[in-house]
Design an enzyme around this catalytic site. Structure first.
Site, PDB file in Angstrom:
ATOM      1  N   GLU A  94       0.731  -1.130   0.017  1.00 31.37           N
ATOM      2  CA  GLU A  94      -0.223  -0.065  -0.051  1.00 31.37           C
ATOM      3  C   GLU A  94       1.065   1.244  -0.037  1.00 31.37           C
ATOM      4  O   GLU A  94       2.109   1.218   0.445  1.00 31.37           O
ATOM      5  CB  GLU A  94      -0.764  -0.207   1.404  1.00 31.37           C
ATOM      6  CG  GLU A  94       0.028  -0.044   2.539  1.00 31.37           C
ATOM      7  CD  GLU A  94      -0.878  -0.084   3.755  1.00 31.37           C
ATOM      8  OE1 GLU A  94      -1.879   0.597   4.120  1.00 31.37           O
ATOM      9  OE2 GLU A  94      -0.525  -1.276   4.544  1.00 31.37           O
ATOM     10  N   LYS A 136       2.733   4.745   0.841  1.00 28.87           N
ATOM     11  CA  LYS A 136       3.198   5.097   2.202  1.00 28.87           C
ATOM     12  C   LYS A 136       3.046   6.817   2.048  1.00 28.87           C
ATOM     13  O   LYS A 136       3.533   7.378   1.406  1.00 28.87           O
ATOM     14  CB  LYS A 136       4.777   4.906   2.380  1.00 28.87           C
ATOM     15  CG  LYS A 136       5.528   5.457   3.635  1.00 28.87           C
ATOM     16  CD  LYS A 136       6.943   4.977   3.896  1.00 28.87           C
ATOM     17  CE  LYS A 136       7.177   5.440   5.488  1.00 28.87           C
ATOM     18  NZ  LYS A 136       7.469   6.867   5.439  1.00 28.87           N
ATOM     19  N   ASP A 167       2.865  10.304   2.882  1.00 31.01           N
ATOM     20  CA  ASP A 167       3.912  11.326   3.575  1.00 31.01           C
ATOM     21  C   ASP A 167       3.017  12.322   4.155  1.00 31.01           C
ATOM     22  O   ASP A 167       2.677  13.588   3.913  1.00 31.01           O
ATOM     23  CB  ASP A 167       4.589  12.084   2.432  1.00 31.01           C
ATOM     24  CG  ASP A 167       5.771  12.887   2.933  1.00 31.01           C
ATOM     25  OD1 ASP A 167       6.139  12.621   4.073  1.00 31.01           O
ATOM     26  OD2 ASP A 167       6.609  13.331   2.079  1.00 31.01           O
ATOM     27  N   TYR A 223      -4.507   2.776   8.402  1.00 33.83           N
ATOM     28  CA  TYR A 223      -3.682   1.639   7.963  1.00 33.83           C
ATOM     29  C   TYR A 223      -3.284   0.693   8.972  1.00 33.83           C
ATOM     30  O   TYR A 223      -2.620  -0.354   8.560  1.00 33.83           O
ATOM     31  CB  TYR A 223      -2.375   2.258   6.967  1.00 33.83           C
ATOM     32  CG  TYR A 223      -1.445   3.332   7.858  1.00 33.83           C
ATOM     33  CD1 TYR A 223      -0.809   2.778   9.054  1.00 33.83           C
ATOM     34  CD2 TYR A 223      -1.462   4.593   7.502  1.00 33.83           C
ATOM     35  CE1 TYR A 223      -0.104   3.858   9.524  1.00 33.83           C
ATOM     36  CE2 TYR A 223      -0.738   5.326   7.891  1.00 33.83           C
ATOM     37  CZ  TYR A 223      -0.088   5.281   9.003  1.00 33.83           C
ATOM     38  OH  TYR A 223       0.943   5.897   9.754  1.00 33.83           O
ATOM     39  N   LYS A 259      11.242   2.628  -0.193  1.00 33.92           N
ATOM     40  CA  LYS A 259      11.174   4.103  -0.437  1.00 33.92           C
ATOM     41  C   LYS A 259      11.419   4.055  -1.927  1.00 33.92           C
ATOM     42  O   LYS A 259      12.087   3.453  -2.672  1.00 33.92           O
ATOM     43  CB  LYS A 259      12.362   4.767   0.402  1.00 33.92           C
ATOM     44  CG  LYS A 259      12.273   4.576   1.848  1.00 33.92           C
ATOM     45  CD  LYS A 259      10.911   5.225   2.470  1.00 33.92           C
ATOM     46  CE  LYS A 259      11.036   6.414   2.665  1.00 33.92           C
ATOM     47  NZ  LYS A 259      11.777   7.079   3.645  1.00 33.92           N
ATOM     48  N   CYS A 308      42.734  19.266  15.780  1.00 33.83           N
ATOM     49  CA  CYS A 308      41.205  19.520  15.922  1.00 33.83           C
ATOM     50  C   CYS A 308      40.933  21.076  15.807  1.00 33.83           C
ATOM     51  O   CYS A 308      41.655  21.951  16.512  1.00 33.83           O
ATOM     52  CB  CYS A 308      40.743  19.053  17.483  1.00 33.83           C
ATOM     53  SG  CYS A 308      39.020  19.407  17.794  1.00 33.83           S
ATOM     54  N   CYS A 340      39.863  22.458  19.367  1.00 40.70           N
ATOM     55  CA  CYS A 340      40.521  22.667  20.463  1.00 40.70           C
ATOM     56  C   CYS A 340      41.943  22.548  20.368  1.00 40.70           C
ATOM     57  O   CYS A 340      42.950  22.567  21.084  1.00 40.70           O
ATOM     58  CB  CYS A 340      40.394  21.450  21.645  1.00 40.70           C
ATOM     59  SG  CYS A 340      40.665  20.138  21.302  1.00 40.70           S
ATOM     60  N   CYS A 373      39.713  13.518  17.526  1.00 39.44           N
ATOM     61  CA  CYS A 373      40.530  14.567  18.294  1.00 39.44           C
ATOM     62  C   CYS A 373      40.731  13.876  19.577  1.00 39.44           C
ATOM     63  O   CYS A 373      39.818  13.060  20.181  1.00 39.44           O
ATOM     64  CB  CYS A 373      39.333  15.829  18.564  1.00 39.44           C
ATOM     65  SG  CYS A 373      39.940  16.586  20.082  1.00 39.44           S
ATOM     66  N   CYS A 386      38.089  19.226  25.003  1.00 42.35           N
ATOM     67  CA  CYS A 386      37.946  19.651  23.720  1.00 42.35           C
ATOM     68  C   CYS A 386      36.339  20.258  24.178  1.00 42.35           C
ATOM     69  O   CYS A 386      35.443  19.389  24.217  1.00 42.35           O
ATOM     70  CB  CYS A 386      37.762  18.732  22.676  1.00 42.35           C
ATOM     71  SG  CYS A 386      37.130  19.170  21.136  1.00 42.35           S
TER      72      CYS A 386
HETATM   73  S1  IVH Z   1       2.371   0.953   8.993  1.00 41.38           S
HETATM   74  C1  IVH Z   1       4.492  -0.196  13.309  1.00 41.38           C
HETATM   75  N1  IVH Z   1       1.515   2.088   6.783  1.00 41.38           N
HETATM   76  O1  IVH Z   1       5.332   5.596   8.023  1.00 41.38           O
HETATM   77  C2  IVH Z   1       4.443   0.735  12.355  1.00 41.38           C
HETATM   78  N2  IVH Z   1       2.960   3.356   7.959  1.00 41.38           N
HETATM   79  O2  IVH Z   1       8.265   5.631   8.483  1.00 41.38           O
HETATM   80  C3  IVH Z   1       3.170   0.506  11.290  1.00 41.38           C
HETATM   81  N3  IVH Z   1       3.034   5.758   7.093  1.00 41.38           N
HETATM   82  O3  IVH Z   1       5.176   6.185  11.537  1.00 41.38           O
HETATM   83  C4  IVH Z   1       3.106   1.833  10.465  1.00 41.38           C
HETATM   84  N4  IVH Z   1       2.035   5.385   5.406  1.00 41.38           N
HETATM   85  O4  IVH Z   1       3.664   7.176  10.072  1.00 41.38           O
HETATM   86  C5  IVH Z   1       2.007   2.406   7.899  1.00 41.38           C
HETATM   87  N5  IVH Z   1       0.774   2.757   4.939  1.00 41.38           N
HETATM   88  C6  IVH Z   1       1.552   2.894   5.825  1.00 41.38           C
HETATM   89  C7  IVH Z   1       2.108   4.141   6.005  1.00 41.38           C
HETATM   90  C8  IVH Z   1       2.686   4.366   7.159  1.00 41.38           C
HETATM   91  C9  IVH Z   1       2.714   6.213   6.203  1.00 41.38           C
HETATM   92  C10 IVH Z   1       3.968   6.385   8.215  1.00 41.38           C
HETATM   93  C11 IVH Z   1       3.731   6.192   9.685  1.00 41.38           C
HETATM   94  C12 IVH Z   1       4.968   5.522  10.186  1.00 41.38           C
HETATM   95  C13 IVH Z   1       6.050   5.731   9.409  1.00 41.38           C
HETATM   96  C14 IVH Z   1       7.347   5.092   9.355  1.00 41.38           C
END
Ligand code: IVH
Length: 697
Positions: free
Chosen positions: A122, A124, A126, A232, A320, A425, A428, A443, A449
């Site tokens: 799914e 991610k 932002d 989610y 990512k 350094c 210092c 250092c 320092c």
């Molecule tokens: S699952 C146990 N699903 O990404 C953690 N997170 O980098 C379960 N996020 O803190 C998170 N989309 O804020 C999950 N489809 C998605 C997400 C998601 C964005 C964020 C979330 C998490 C962060 C981690």
């Protein structure tokens, strides 16, 4: 004549000082109150350092109105705190297909599972994660993630978001729904147009806008922002939501939450990667920001078996999207000295936008990296070195720390010369040493320092360490510059030595000083693992802090044992090395740290102010193995070694790698050899794998 040039210098210094003071004040306000940092931390640090240097040369500039006398801006700390019933963790990252394949291999290995393994994929989102708690179907509170254990209470604000149900029917008695608050691109643009028309500051990007909008003290402002929410995952639930991730999400959908429509169920790695490509191809036209694809094991029973590492689940990962690249000019190379004395070269760049964020610094790692070699001497960037004046491509690694990808030799100015790494350094003047086989130059100044001392203090007050409210990096820097706080113990003397002076300072008052003192006093009692992490010992991270705390259980036992391990041999040394999660590198670093008499004296001054909380052994009634030291050996048939260890630790047992008189149980599978013999000769209880499973069932 001499007098004239001195006064000219003062005039020039005053002009520069006023410019710096205005920039610092503006940055303070933006950072502390408006959730919209305007300049990178390192630039803020540079402004502050320059201001302090000017004040050192011209003390007449330093007055009560100087930013050096203020400690940030008063925090917008109007939110109460909420402790999460189940911690809100983050996700591990995968950056390429091989990382995803590894993720699946590790899951299979951990579970010893060869059969079908379904995962969901799914987007991610932002945005900003939010946890919503419903009791008997009614929304009772909403909290931001905060440090994962405790977040800010933003209930009033969350109630203004149309996509967050206030009431849900047929819900379990307790239900915590977690997801992401975000803004759509078109709605973000309209919001910015409105703010501009009203003469207000516009917001940098949808993510910052979502965070800033949710963290408004006045909920009517949040209500006027077009925030949205995708659910989610979940936290505490009084009854399971389903047997699978997809089933549970469907249930959340029935309760009225928005579930991302691009969520797919994938039977294998190929389908996961195809889904990633499909989601990436839609990224530009989705209408909201996403920065990757999240994969989760679909079977919730398997998720439960996989469990968590310290900060991330084993059953999920974020794949990512590749980082965006930008080209800019390298203006200079600064050397920063860290808390362990490591010299880190930092690239000062002509500011450039990368992925919506202005970047003006990038890490250059070490001397070899600048010279175009890795730590084994092999070429990187085909051996191209990096020189001041070069044009470089930069990217944000894992979307956080900017890095340099390459250098464009065609644009190299004739005047550019190879960079010479310092041998003393810059802070210092002490000699810089690079140990055989180490990439890092250090250092040798130790406590003399100032850069090391300040970095140690910054680390000491950081989130995972003492985390004193109102005493962040900026404040500790100001107190250090005053000469009030030179080592951690001094923090606990601020109240009786400097509270009076501080109250009279601009930006401070009775209330804010009382608050600071209260926050400091609240930390006079500290869990052992946090204390160990806070000391800033090399190689001792948060996980090692926990492992050591769990093993030794009290400061007194730990401190005695580490000093007794100093000869690097004998029972205490062996015990230290036998702790699962402590290798020879950390063991040596611990002994070296406490071997230094000045360090010990400094630590003892600190301890005199503290009550170090012992690690409570899990109550015996809660688990038959709580507090017991267990060793696994031989082949295990029904679980992998990693799963066995994680389960034992969850039940409060200590898992050790070697058998000694302190071992309580040895779980021996077929093929057990020397450890079994030692256990038998020491009279240690020996169990088969089945007996162990029956014991903990
Ligand atoms: S699952 C146990 N699903 O990404 C953690 N997170 O980098 C379960 N996020 O803190 C998170 N989309 O804020 C999950 N489809 C998605 C997400 C998601 C964005 C964020 C979330 C998490 C962060 C981690």
């Amino acid at each position: 004549m001499a007098k004239k040039s001195a006064s000219n210098a003062l005039v020039a210094a005053r002009a520069e000082w006023m410019r710096l003071a205005a920039q610092i004040d503006a940055a303070n306000l933006a950072y502390h109150q408006q959730d919209a940092p305007e300049i990178p931390d390192a630039d803020y640090d540079a402004l502050k350092a320059r201001l302090l240097a000017l004040e050192a040369d011209f003390p007449q500039l330093a007055g009560a109105d100087s930013p050096s006398a203020k400690v940030g801006a008063p925090a917008a700390s109007g939110f109460g705190k909420i402790r999460h019933a189940v911690p809100m963790l983050s996700l591990g990252n995968a950056f390429d297909d091989a990382d995803v394949a590894d993720f699946i291999t590790q899951i299979r290995r951990f579970l010893n599972h060869d059969g079908p393994l379904e995962l969901t994929a799914e987007p991610k989102i932002d945005g900003l994660s939010l946890s919503l708690r419903y009791e008997d179907g009614a929304l009772v509170h909403a909290a931001t993630r905060g440090d994962g254990a405790e977040g800010e209470n933003v209930t009033a604000n969350a109630r203004t978001i149309a996509e967050i149900p206030q009431k849900i029917g047929n819900a379990p008695k307790v239900l915590e729904v977690r997801g992401e608050v975000y803004l759509r691109h078109d709605e973000f643009a309209t919001l910015n147009e409105r703010l501009a028309a009203e003469g207000q500051k516009t917001l940098a990007n949808p993510r910052n806008a979502a965070a800033g909008s949710l963290r408004q003290l006045d909920a009517s402002i949040t209500a006027a922002r077009p925030l949205r929410f995708f659910a989610y995952t979940w936290g505490e639930v009084s009854a399971p939501l389903g047997a699978t991730q997809t089933g549970a999400l469907a249930r959340l959908g029935e309760f009225g939450f928005k579930i991302n429509p691009l969520t797919r169920l994938c039977p294998d790695l190929e389908t996961l990667l195809a889904t990633y490509a499909e989601i990436e191809s839609q990224r530009a036209t989705l209408g909201y920001d996403i920065d990757g694809v999240v994969y989760k094991v679909n079977d919730l029973a398997l998720q439960a078996r996989l469990g968590f590492r310290t900060t991330t689940p084993r059953w999920a990962i974020a794949h990512k999207f590749p980082a965006e690249l930008a080209t800019t000019e390298l203006l200079g190379i600064d050397i920063q000295v860290g808390r362990t004395g490591a010299l880190s070269p930092v690239a000062r760049l002509r500011p450039v936008t990368v992925g919506g964020v202005v970047v003006s610094n990038a890490t250059l790692h070490n001397a070899d990296y600048i010279a175009g070699r890795d730590s084994f001497g092999a070429e990187i960037r085909d051996g191209r070195d990096i020189r001041i004046g070069d044009w470089v491509t930069v990217y944000r690694a894992g979307d956080v720390i900017p890095k340099i990808k390459d250098v464009d030799l065609a644009r190299r100015p004739d005047s550019a010369v190879p960079y010479i790494f310092p041998t003393t350094c810059p802070e210092c003047g002490s000699e810089v040493l690079r140990e055989e086989g180490e990439a890092v130059a250090r250092c040798t100044g130790g406590l003399i320092c100032p850069a090391q001392a300040l970095e140690k203090l910054r680390h000491f007050v950081s989130r995972s360490a003492f985390d004193i409210e109102g005493l962040g990096a900026k404040q500790i820097e100001a107190f250090f510059a005053e000469g009030w706080v030179k080592e951690p113990a001094d923090i606990f003397e601020i109240e009786h030595k400097y509270a009076e002076t501080l109250r009279k300072r601009d930006g401070w008052g009775d209330k804010s000083v009382a608050k600071l003192v209260e926050a400091i006093n609240a930390r006079r009692s500290i869990p052992l693992n946090r204390l160990l992490f806070a000391l800033g010992i090399r190689h001792l991270g948060e996980t090692a802090g926990q492992v050591l705390a769990r093993h030794y259980t009290s400061w007194a036992a730990f401190y005695a044992a580490i000093q007794a391990a100093a000869p690097l041999e004998g029972d205490d040394w062996d015990e230290l090395n036998s702790i699962d999660g402590v290798g020879p590198v950390l063991a040596t670093a611990l002994v070296t740290y406490f071997h230094n008499a000045e360090t010990r004296a400094s630590v003892e001054r600190l301890i005199a102010h503290l009550t170090v909380e012992d690690v409570a052994a899990p109550s015996a009634s809660s688990s038959p193995v709580a507090g017991k030291t267990v060793v696994f050996t031989g082949t295990l048939a029904r679980m992998t070694r990693a799963e066995a260890k994680a389960t034992a630790e969850n039940l409060g047992a200590k898992v050790s790698g070697s058998v000694s008189a302190k071992t309580d149980m040895l779980v021996a599978g077929p093929g057990a050899g020397a450890k079994l013999k030692t256990a038998q000769s020491l009279g240690v209880q020996v169990l088969s794998e089945d007996e162990w499973l029956a014991l903990i069932a």
